[in-house]
Design a protein around this motif. Sequence first.
Motif, PDB file in Angstrom:
ATOM      1  N   GLY A  39       0.837  -1.193   0.000  1.00 40.72           N
ATOM      2  CA  GLY A  39       0.000   0.000   0.000  1.00 40.72           C
ATOM      3  C   GLY A  39       0.866   1.235   0.000  1.00 40.72           C
ATOM      4  N   SER A  40       1.884   1.222  -0.846  1.00 41.12           N
ATOM      5  CA  SER A  40       2.972   2.203  -0.772  1.00 41.12           C
ATOM      6  C   SER A  40       2.579   3.592  -1.254  1.00 41.12           C
ATOM      7  CB  SER A  40       4.159   1.717  -1.598  1.00 41.12           C
ATOM      8  OG  SER A  40       3.768   1.565  -2.958  1.00 41.12           O
ATOM      9  N   GLY A  41       1.462   3.704  -1.988  1.00 40.19           N
ATOM     10  CA  GLY A  41       1.092   5.011  -2.504  1.00 40.19           C
ATOM     11  C   GLY A  41       2.177   5.592  -3.381  1.00 40.19           C
ATOM     12  N   THR A  42       2.561   6.824  -3.096  1.00 37.69           N
ATOM     13  CA  THR A  42       3.611   7.485  -3.885  1.00 37.69           C
ATOM     14  C   THR A  42       5.009   7.202  -3.347  1.00 37.69           C
ATOM     15  OG1 THR A  42       3.345   9.510  -2.587  1.00 37.69           O
ATOM     16  CG2 THR A  42       2.054   9.324  -4.609  1.00 37.69           C
ATOM     17  N   GLY A  43       5.105   6.374  -2.299  1.00 40.11           N
ATOM     18  CA  GLY A  43       6.411   5.942  -1.798  1.00 40.11           C
ATOM     19  C   GLY A  43       7.042   6.842  -0.760  1.00 40.11           C
ATOM     20  N   SER A  44       6.227   7.566   0.006  1.00 39.20           N
ATOM     21  CA  SER A  44       6.757   8.564   0.928  1.00 39.20           C
ATOM     22  C   SER A  44       7.719   8.019   1.974  1.00 39.20           C
ATOM     23  CB  SER A  44       5.601   9.272   1.650  1.00 39.20           C
ATOM     24  OG  SER A  44       4.808   9.999   0.757  1.00 39.20           O
ATOM     25  N   TYR A  45       7.467   6.795   2.450  1.00 39.99           N
ATOM     26  CA  TYR A  45       8.289   6.287   3.557  1.00 39.99           C
ATOM     27  C   TYR A  45       9.054   5.023   3.179  1.00 39.99           C
ATOM     28  CZ  TYR A  45       6.204   9.906   6.328  1.00 39.99           C
ATOM     29  OH  TYR A  45       5.837  11.146   6.813  1.00 39.99           O
ATOM     30  N   GLU A  46       9.385   4.894   1.899  1.00 42.10           N
ATOM     31  CA  GLU A  46      10.216   3.774   1.477  1.00 42.10           C
ATOM     32  C   GLU A  46      11.643   3.995   1.963  1.00 42.10           C
ATOM     33  OE1 GLU A  46       9.619   3.508  -2.726  1.00 42.10           O
ATOM     34  OE2 GLU A  46       7.560   2.796  -2.495  1.00 42.10           O
ATOM     35  N   PRO A  47      12.217   3.007   2.632  1.00 42.93           N
ATOM     36  CA  PRO A  47      13.539   3.206   3.240  1.00 42.93           C
ATOM     37  C   PRO A  47      14.656   3.246   2.199  1.00 42.93           C
ATOM     38  CG  PRO A  47      12.822   0.939   3.517  1.00 42.93           C
ATOM     39  CD  PRO A  47      11.657   1.677   2.919  1.00 42.93           C
ATOM     40  N   PRO A  48      15.521   4.238   2.281  1.00 43.95           N
ATOM     41  CA  PRO A  48      16.652   4.304   1.349  1.00 43.95           C
ATOM     42  C   PRO A  48      17.722   3.279   1.719  1.00 43.95           C
ATOM     43  CG  PRO A  48      16.805   6.073   2.962  1.00 43.95           C
ATOM     44  CD  PRO A  48      15.493   5.378   3.214  1.00 43.95           C
ATOM     45  N   GLY A  49      18.535   2.913   0.749  1.00 40.36           N
ATOM     46  CA  GLY A  49      19.675   2.053   1.010  1.00 40.36           C
ATOM     47  C   GLY A  49      19.337   0.605   1.244  1.00 40.36           C
ATOM     48  N   ARG A  50      18.136   0.179   0.873  1.00 41.21           N
ATOM     49  CA  ARG A  50      17.736  -1.224   1.023  1.00 41.21           C
ATOM     50  C   ARG A  50      17.060  -1.680  -0.259  1.00 41.21           C
ATOM     51  NH1 ARG A  50      16.174  -1.729   7.397  1.00 41.21           N
ATOM     52  NH2 ARG A  50      16.742   0.393   8.018  1.00 41.21           N
ATOM     53  N   ARG A  51      16.947  -2.982  -0.413  1.00 39.60           N
ATOM     54  CA  ARG A  51      16.214  -3.504  -1.565  1.00 39.60           C
ATOM     55  C   ARG A  51      14.730  -3.418  -1.248  1.00 39.60           C
ATOM     56  NH1 ARG A  51      13.970  -8.271  -3.513  1.00 39.60           N
ATOM     57  NH2 ARG A  51      14.576  -9.495  -1.675  1.00 39.60           N
ATOM     58  N   VAL A  52      14.039  -2.538  -1.932  1.00 38.66           N
ATOM     59  CA  VAL A  52      12.626  -2.293  -1.655  1.00 38.66           C
ATOM     60  C   VAL A  52      11.802  -2.609  -2.893  1.00 38.66           C
ATOM     61  CG1 VAL A  52      10.901  -0.576  -0.964  1.00 38.66           C
ATOM     62  CG2 VAL A  52      13.217  -0.475  -0.001  1.00 38.66           C
ATOM     63  N   VAL A  53      10.710  -3.316  -2.674  1.00 38.96           N
ATOM     64  CA  VAL A  53       9.695  -3.538  -3.705  1.00 38.96           C
ATOM     65  C   VAL A  53       8.396  -2.972  -3.146  1.00 38.96           C
ATOM     66  CG1 VAL A  53       8.408  -5.235  -5.054  1.00 38.96           C
ATOM     67  CG2 VAL A  53      10.850  -5.595  -4.595  1.00 38.96           C
ATOM     68  N   ALA A  54       7.667  -2.243  -3.979  1.00 36.97           N
ATOM     69  CA  ALA A  54       6.413  -1.636  -3.557  1.00 36.97           C
ATOM     70  C   ALA A  54       5.229  -2.399  -4.139  1.00 36.97           C
ATOM     71  CB  ALA A  54       6.359  -0.177  -3.995  1.00 36.97           C
TER      72      ALA A  54
END
Length: 243
Positions: A39-54
């Motif tokens: 439920g990432s929306g526009t990605g406001s709180y996606e953590p930097p420096g990690r492998r992230v999938v939304a």
Amino acid sequence: MARYDEIGVGYAQGRRTDPRWLTPVLEALGDASSVLDVGSGTGSYEPPGRRVVAVEPSAEMIRQRSPEAAPVVQAVAEALPFADATFDATLAVLTVHHWPGWREGLAELRRVASRRVVLAYDTAVHSDFWFVREYVPEVAALEASRPSAPEIADALDAVSVIELPVPWDFTDGVFPAYWRRPEAYLDPVVQRSCSALAQTAPEAVERGVTRLRDDLASGRWAAEHAELLDLPEWDAGFRLIVA
């Protein structure tokens, strides 16, 4: 059609990352190197420096994501298209209250990762917010239909629940963000970025906003809420749940 295809137009204008919330989110994720942001929306709180999938169901929200945001899969929380234990952690920021099958969605968070970090809110506290109580009481009925942070914490078998107060100058336009800046609620852009208002009957919102405009002009709001004007932060019921 995903709900935010209708109410999410212009969402990114009012909702921006505030580091005072991002920091505890990063701390809660611990050493997780791979994160699924559901439920990432526009990605406001996606953590930097990690492998992230939304994961995001709304095409409109996906359209507003920046080119630097994590890769996104269009899917719903209740049916995540990933195998068991694919990620170190799942993250869900102010989204569970939008899931029709929220318990099924939480079970999916558990299935695909060993750590769950969920930012939710206590709906009773939201319903007691001055803007709801005094101007748009219809919002309380919407809040009563949504899962509350204590319910979500119980369903996740949470190991910790952390209070996240809202600073008076908060940059992320969540519904109670302007608790000390009431004139902001007169702005249609602010109204559209708050799902609680976007999902309430327009005539109820307009009636409440008109009353608030009058109370600001007369000084009544400031007189009745003087105790808020010197507070640096306020508890609007937001809770960071870690399981």
